[in-house]
Write an enzyme that holds these catalytic residues in place. Sequence first.
Site, PDB file in Angstrom:
ATOM      1  N   SER A  49      -9.813   6.716   8.754  1.00 51.80           N
ATOM      2  CA  SER A  49      -9.217   8.509   8.470  1.00 51.80           C
ATOM      3  C   SER A  49      -9.299   8.747   9.081  1.00 51.80           C
ATOM      4  O   SER A  49     -11.147   9.259   8.867  1.00 51.80           O
ATOM      5  CB  SER A  49      -9.277   7.951   6.852  1.00 51.80           C
ATOM      6  N   ASP A  84      -6.143   5.921  10.612  1.00 46.94           N
ATOM      7  CA  ASP A  84      -4.960   5.856   9.863  1.00 46.94           C
ATOM      8  C   ASP A  84      -4.832   6.972   9.120  1.00 46.94           C
ATOM      9  O   ASP A  84      -5.467   7.859   8.358  1.00 46.94           O
ATOM     10  CB  ASP A  84      -6.137   5.008   7.732  1.00 46.94           C
ATOM     11  N   GLU A 135       5.280   6.192   8.766  1.00 46.14           N
ATOM     12  CA  GLU A 135       5.034   6.283   7.529  1.00 46.14           C
ATOM     13  C   GLU A 135       6.691   6.858   6.724  1.00 46.14           C
ATOM     14  O   GLU A 135       6.714   7.653   6.718  1.00 46.14           O
ATOM     15  CB  GLU A 135       3.968   6.608   6.729  1.00 46.14           C
ATOM     16  N   GLY A 178      -6.249   2.590  -3.357  1.00 46.77           N
ATOM     17  CA  GLY A 178      -7.600   2.699  -3.736  1.00 46.77           C
ATOM     18  C   GLY A 178      -7.163   1.723  -5.925  1.00 46.77           C
ATOM     19  O   GLY A 178      -6.221   0.846  -5.499  1.00 46.77           O
ATOM     20  N   GLY A 208      -3.317   0.570   0.995  1.00 49.11           N
ATOM     21  CA  GLY A 208      -3.526   0.190  -0.159  1.00 49.11           C
ATOM     22  C   GLY A 208      -3.465  -1.183  -0.609  1.00 49.11           C
ATOM     23  O   GLY A 208      -3.585  -1.889  -2.274  1.00 49.11           O
ATOM     24  N   ASN A 229      -3.261  -3.272   5.226  1.00 50.94           N
ATOM     25  CA  ASN A 229      -5.108  -2.626   4.590  1.00 50.94           C
ATOM     26  C   ASN A 229      -6.387  -3.134   4.328  1.00 50.94           C
ATOM     27  O   ASN A 229      -5.761  -2.603   2.562  1.00 50.94           O
ATOM     28  CB  ASN A 229      -4.121  -0.884   4.968  1.00 50.94           C
ATOM     29  N   THR A 232     -10.528  -0.006   0.403  1.00 50.32           N
ATOM     30  CA  THR A 232     -11.747  -0.232  -1.734  1.00 50.32           C
ATOM     31  C   THR A 232     -11.997  -1.240  -1.741  1.00 50.32           C
ATOM     32  O   THR A 232     -13.707  -1.288  -2.386  1.00 50.32           O
ATOM     33  CB  THR A 232     -10.415   0.569  -2.427  1.00 50.32           C
TER      34      THR A 232
END
Length: 289
Positions: A49, A84, A135, A178, A208, A229, A232
């Site tokens: 990121s 990302d 996206e 998340g 996510g 991806n 978390t």
Amino acid sequence: MLVSATEMINKAHEGHYAIGAFNINNMEWIKAILLGCEAKKSPVMLGVSEGAGKYMCGFDTVVAMVKNIHDSLGITVPVALHLDHGTYEGAKAAIAAGFTSVMFDGSHYAFEENLAKSKEMIELAHSKGLSIECEVGGIGGTEDGVTSNGELADPEECATIANLGVDFLAAGIGNIHGKYPADWAGLNFDRLAEIQKSTNGKPLVLHGGSGIPREQVQKAITLGVSKVNVNTECQLVFADATRKYIEAGKDLEGKGYDPRKLLAPGTKAIQDLVEDMVENFFGSAGKAE
Ligand SMILES: [Zn+2]
């Protein structure tokens, strides 16, 4: 040598498995993910990121670190270094620094502007031989302080961006960045199928991935998701293993405070998770043999 992700993603799409895009934060993350994928002979994407890029002292440092760790470990599986959720400026900077794949996330712009900027970025990435992800629509949750509405992507908008020649497409299908709330509605497979149809089978990306029940992700993979991806979940296993080490007082025994010892359980936990995911979840184990 780091590679573009186009070939590994296209093969995954044809073979109905997925490539894991694991976000990295530091040297331990890079080593753990590369060693795990090498052990399982799985192609892999390392996601960065813009926030993590800043944390690691900039894209030039990230590129040098990943290239050198990759070579030093003798990694033979295909590895793509991927930006990302790149901004317009961030994607250009990552391309200049030597990333081999970028995501341009224009989902927060009005569609016409997202379209124009995506087109420019696709041309730029392809002129350098890199893969690119764009996206359409928002993905729920918060990433680097940006919260999207999480609406389902519009299949016609997806088709318009797909027709620009994007290599893989992030499209919201109910996924969230998340932790997932208890009352989450689940992935919308009807919308996923519609998008797959409208884009003539463009490989899709599931953001996510951490926290979605595995059977839902595996169903999405059979329906055209070729990149998942993971961020978390690696953070959680790292924190958990580190907490256990400290709570057991091991940092106080001998030289247990040495960072090479202190960070070892968390690093191993990431590698174990990656090996488990590519083998039992994404189906990419053995695809690099
Ligand atoms: Zn994301």
